[in-house]
Design a protein around this motif. Structure first.
Motif, PDB file in Angstrom:
ATOM      1  N   ILE A 148       9.572  -4.912  -8.673  1.00 28.51           N
ATOM      2  CA  ILE A 148       9.877  -5.543  -7.389  1.00 28.51           C
ATOM      3  C   ILE A 148       8.795  -6.561  -7.038  1.00 28.51           C
ATOM      4  O   ILE A 148       9.070  -7.601  -6.429  1.00 28.51           O
ATOM      5  CB  ILE A 148      10.023  -4.472  -6.295  1.00 28.51           C
ATOM      6  CG1 ILE A 148      11.189  -3.534  -6.638  1.00 28.51           C
ATOM      7  CG2 ILE A 148      10.236  -5.111  -4.925  1.00 28.51           C
ATOM      8  CD1 ILE A 148      11.363  -2.392  -5.668  1.00 28.51           C
ATOM      9  N   THR A 149       7.547  -6.252  -7.405  1.00 25.41           N
ATOM     10  CA  THR A 149       6.442  -7.205  -7.248  1.00 25.41           C
ATOM     11  C   THR A 149       5.889  -7.547  -8.628  1.00 25.41           C
ATOM     12  O   THR A 149       5.996  -6.750  -9.570  1.00 25.41           O
ATOM     13  CB  THR A 149       5.325  -6.617  -6.363  1.00 25.41           C
ATOM     14  OG1 THR A 149       4.875  -5.386  -6.930  1.00 25.41           O
ATOM     15  CG2 THR A 149       5.822  -6.371  -4.955  1.00 25.41           C
TER      16      THR A 149
ATOM     17  N   ALA B  67       9.997  -2.943   1.267  1.00 24.50           N
ATOM     18  CA  ALA B  67      10.863  -2.098   0.440  1.00 24.50           C
ATOM     19  C   ALA B  67      10.737  -0.627   0.829  1.00 24.50           C
ATOM     20  O   ALA B  67      11.699   0.149   0.703  1.00 24.50           O
ATOM     21  CB  ALA B  67      10.508  -2.294  -1.040  1.00 24.50           C
TER      22      ALA B  67
ATOM     23  N   PRO C  20       6.149  -4.667  -1.020  1.00 22.57           N
ATOM     24  CA  PRO C  20       6.057  -3.195  -1.042  1.00 22.57           C
ATOM     25  C   PRO C  20       6.315  -2.552   0.314  1.00 22.57           C
ATOM     26  O   PRO C  20       7.021  -1.539   0.412  1.00 22.57           O
ATOM     27  CB  PRO C  20       4.622  -2.956  -1.513  1.00 22.57           C
ATOM     28  CG  PRO C  20       4.232  -4.181  -2.249  1.00 22.57           C
ATOM     29  CD  PRO C  20       4.926  -5.295  -1.557  1.00 22.57           C
TER      30      PRO C  20
ATOM     31  N   CYS D  92       6.462  -0.255  -6.615  1.00 27.27           N
ATOM     32  CA  CYS D  92       7.100  -1.574  -6.695  1.00 27.27           C
ATOM     33  C   CYS D  92       6.578  -2.371  -7.882  1.00 27.27           C
ATOM     34  O   CYS D  92       7.330  -3.124  -8.517  1.00 27.27           O
ATOM     35  CB  CYS D  92       6.859  -2.349  -5.393  1.00 27.27           C
ATOM     36  SG  CYS D  92       7.838  -1.751  -3.999  1.00 27.27           S
TER      37      CYS D  92
END
Length: 817
Positions: free
Chosen positions: A230-231, A105, A102, A225
């Motif tokens: 993304i995570t 990003a 996070p 995220c």
């Protein structure tokens, strides 16, 4: 300024070099720098960057502030994550990827506004460094998801940042040390930096607003995220990002008060609470299997506070107001989902906050540097209220409010009252006795009611509000202690007796505050009195005799009174004159709340104020005025009665006589033949400046119209004379003639560095104070003995702001001439 820029650029270069070395390690091999050591070093460099950015901002609103604080905050979170990995808290590679993802990003997007504005506003150094750091961070997060990209490429990116920062830092250092004689290509500050644009009177002059908006992107990025995939999960590895952003946001809140931006500072204080609450939610499952539950009541109240703050902010900047409405939606989304940040609704709002914060940061950065502004509607409401007789917006900070103390800050009472509302409504949640930490209450009680109220008390103390600061600090300590003991599950049967003793002590202190508030205002009397109901609730709960519903009723009463105070404080900081009455003192006694000082407080930025001071001096009055050093007490030399009054007010010591000030050397031109050529040339070279010259007394004083005032100025043998380097002071001398000057404090006390200190020390004995906030310097002038200058030597009675070497250099140049 170049020195602090150099420190910031060197910090960026050194931190990037560390990361380059870290990523240069081949996959599977032992790292060249252990993770724990790397994390500690990053924390050190983040502190250095924060110092460089803040110190630079005190003189100039620059992109360097936002760049340094942004990189500092991200390296702080990154460093703590490395420490957790080094200590084995983060188990496998997937946990490390979800922990750093996070932040990494968010980092590139957060630096993009700095890079864009840097390129548009001719700041190539900062733009290149921001762009290169953004690219390195983006490649870093890509490597976490695609190891095939290779860590060497990431190392090359960080090495590029290190080389850029090192080159420009070296150039700035050489320019600074050589005083501009050695300039590396592209590092000349005079050519690379665009001049700072003056702010309009109605616009925000807060240089920290953009950094605060960038910090708001961090928690939004953590939860976005997870929603965007993304995570894979939300867990304690992401707490460093949230809490680092919260700590930095508290710093931005304080610095915004320093910039006299009350509304934005209050909003940053509110958003920091959400950051700490989010971190608490991710930390709690580390020791308990279940996810914490979000209570609805005070989230609804929090959304109301955000909405009210947005309403007042709309009067100044409608775009900023619309931005705060996103946080209203965030609080409502959290209240509608029992699991709070762990459910998709709040995470969807986090995406909106992320995008809105990035856009608002770009707007604030661009408007702070460019000639052409992005319209934010600042003048719309002002034009609508221009013809109103009841409502008139404040234009700029009111620095001349007659408060005692050393006031460099805006009024933080709105934040303190708002935190009282949040903490009181948090008491409406009883919590689960078996799992007291499962309900997210501690951030609202400890952070909002305790830490932020302590901040409000500290700012009130800095503004000289003794009673208000004492009350806020006392209440903050009680909120912190009670929050940890009750909602932390530490208040058991064995500790009840000790809790009772502590609460009784707090109640006694609060009784004294209630009594003192009788002499302050009706509102403060009810505010402190209703807090007694809260303390009684704590007492009854500690002895296990709390009646059903009493704590709910007490918290509602105190919350409503605090909400009214919150509205009144916001109205007072937004409009001229009190729009919501706070009420006068309940009890008025002679000398206590009933006396009105006859000392006028006039703002130095108005020409009419200087003319008013001149009239007072011509009538034989005495005034406190700002100078190029500290505040001084003055009287017109043409009025011996005024000079005698100033001498008596000062309680002048014999070894520190009053001095004589003129506006320019032209006033001494008729008496030039009575002064030696060397002394005249030395005066001409030394003035205007904070240098006082002690010269022999003579007939030249008669040409200045001193009359009977001369006996109060100087000694029988000599007189100290000076031309100040301050436009307000010299303009005043042009209006009234030469003035007799002494420091604005009783003999033996410290110099006065703020108009409120003049009011505190001499308020009953002077006729007016020309108010200009804090002094530009905290050191008095340098006093030079020129009685034997014709023999080629001078002495020093006092070495002040101007060093001895500089004075001797001026004398040497004059002698050569």
């Amino acid at each position: 300024e170049s020195l602090h820029s150099c420190i910031g650029l060197l910090g960026i270069s050194a931190g990037s070099l560390l990361l380059a070395v870290h990523f240069y390690t081949s996959p599977g091999a032992a790292p060249l720098i252990p993770s724990t050591a790397l994390g500690i070093l990053l924390l050190i460099f983040s502190a250095l960057l924060a110092y460089a950015g803040i110190r630079r901002s005190l003189r100039n609103s620059s992109l360097l502030l936002s760049l340094c604080l942004t990189i500092s905050m991200f390296w702080c979170g990154y460093g703590v994550t490395f420490i957790l990995a080094g200590q084995g808290v983060l188990g496998d590679t997937e946990d490390l990827r979800d922990a750093v993802g996070p932040g990494l990003a968010t980092f590139p997007v957060a630096l993009l506004p700095v890079a864009v504005v840097g390129f548009l506003c001719r700041e190539p150094i900062l733009a290149l460094i921001a762009a290169a750091t953004s690219l390195a961070s983006a490649h870093d997060v890509a490597l976490r998801h695609r190891p095939a990209l290779g860590s060497s490429a990431v190392a090359c990116n960080y090495l590029l940042v290190s080389l850029l920062g090192g080159y420009f830092a070296l150039g700035r250092a050489l320019w600074f040390l050589s005083k501009g004689k050695i300039v590396l290509p592209g590092t000349d500050p005079a050519k690379s930096n665009a001049p700072e644009q003056p702010q309009s009177s109605g616009s925000s002059t807060n240089p920290f607003a953009a950094a605060g908006l960038i910090l708001n992107m961090v928690p939004a990025g953590v939860f976005s995220c997870r929603l965007l995939g993304i995570t894979n999960k939300l867990f304690l590895g992401q707490v460093p990002w949230l809490w680092a952003a919260g700590v930095y946001q508290l710093g931005i809140c304080i610095l915004s008060y320093r910039a006299m931006d009350v509304l934005m500072a209050t909003s940053f204080g509110f958003t920091s609470i959400l950051k700490f609450a989010g971190g608490y939610c991710l930390l709690y499952p580390a020791w308990q299997p279940q996810e914490p539950a979000f209570p609805t009541p005070f989230l609804v109240v929090f959304s109301i506070l955000f909405a009210v703050l947005a309403l007042f902010l709309a009067l100044r900047s409608p775009v900023d107001s619309l931005y705060l409405l996103v946080y209203v939606a965030s609080c409502i989304a959290l209240s509608c989902h029992p699991k709070g940040f762990f459910e998709a609704g709040p995470q969807g709002v986090a995406v909106v906050i992320f995008v809105a914060s990035a856009l608002m940061a770009l707007v604030h950065l661009y408007n702070g540097r460019a000639n052409a502004k992005i319209p934010t509607g600042q003048g719309a409401v002002k034009a609508l209220l221009a013809h109103s007789t009841s409502l008139k917006l404040r234009e700029g900070p009111e620095l001349h409010a007659p408060y005692l103390g050393y006031s460099k800050y805006g009024d933080a009472e709105a934040l303190a009252y708002g935190c009282s509302v949040l903490a009181s409504f948090a008491l409406t949640m009883p919590g689960d006795p078996q799992a007291p930490l499962a309900t997210v209450v501690i951030p609202w009680v400890v952070v909002a009611g305790g830490i932020l109220k302590l901040l409000g008390g500290s700012v009130a103390f800095a503004r000289g509000k003794t009673l208000e600061s004492s009350a806020f600090i006392l209440y903050s300590v009680l909120w912190i202690i009670w929050g940890f003991t009750r909602y932390g599950g530490f208040c058991g049967t064995s500790s009840s007796f000790h809790a009772v003793l502590g609460i009784v002590a707090f109640m006694l202190f609060n009784g004294f505050i209630v009594f003192c508030s009788l002499f302050l205002s009706i509102t403060w009397f009810f505010y402190s009195l209703t807090f007694t109901l809260i303390a009684v609730s704590f007492f009854l709960d500690a002895i296990h005799a709390l009646p059903a519903g009493y704590d709910l009723a007490a918290s509602l009463i105190f919350g409503l009174v605090s909400f009214y105070c919150f509205l009144a404080a916001l109205a007072s900081s937004t409009f001229e004159g009190p729009t919501l009455p706070m009420g006068g003192p309940v009890v008025q006694l002679g000398g206590v709340g009933g006396r009105v000082s006859r000392c006028l407080h006039l703002p130095a930025r108005k020409a009419s104020s200087v003319r008013r001071i001149a009239d007072i001096l011509r009538d034989g009055g005495t005034c406190g005025i700002p100078t190029d050093t500290v505040y001084v007490l003055v009287a017109a030399c043409s009025r011996p009665d005024g000079v005698e009054k100033a001498h008596r007010t000062k309680r002048q010591a014999q070894d520190r006589p009053m001095s004589l000030w003129i506006s320019s050397l032209k006033q001494l031109e008729p008496a030039r033949h009575l002064l030696t050529p060397l002394l005249w040339d030395f005066m001409e070279a030394a003035w205007p400046s904070p240098i006082s010259l002690v010269v022999p007394r003579g007939e030249w004083l008669d040409f200045l119209g001193m009359k009977d005032s001369a006996k109060y100025v100087g000694t029988p043998q000599s007189v100290a004379i000076r031309v100040p380097d301050c436009s307000v002071t010299t303009h005043l001398i042009d209006l009234v003639g030469p003035i007799a000057v002494t420091s604005a404090n009783p003999s033996g006390e410290a110099d006065t560095t703020h108009h409120n200190q003049v009011y505190a020390k001499l308020g009953d004995q002077v006729d007016a104070v020309l108010c200009d906030g804090p002094s530009p310097e905290n050191v008095a002038s340098t006093v030079v003995d020129c009685t034997k200058i014709d023999s080629g030597s001078i002495g020093f009675f006092r070495v002040g702001i101007v060093p001895k070497s500089q004075v001797l250099q001026i004398l040497e140049q004059v002698q050569k001439k």
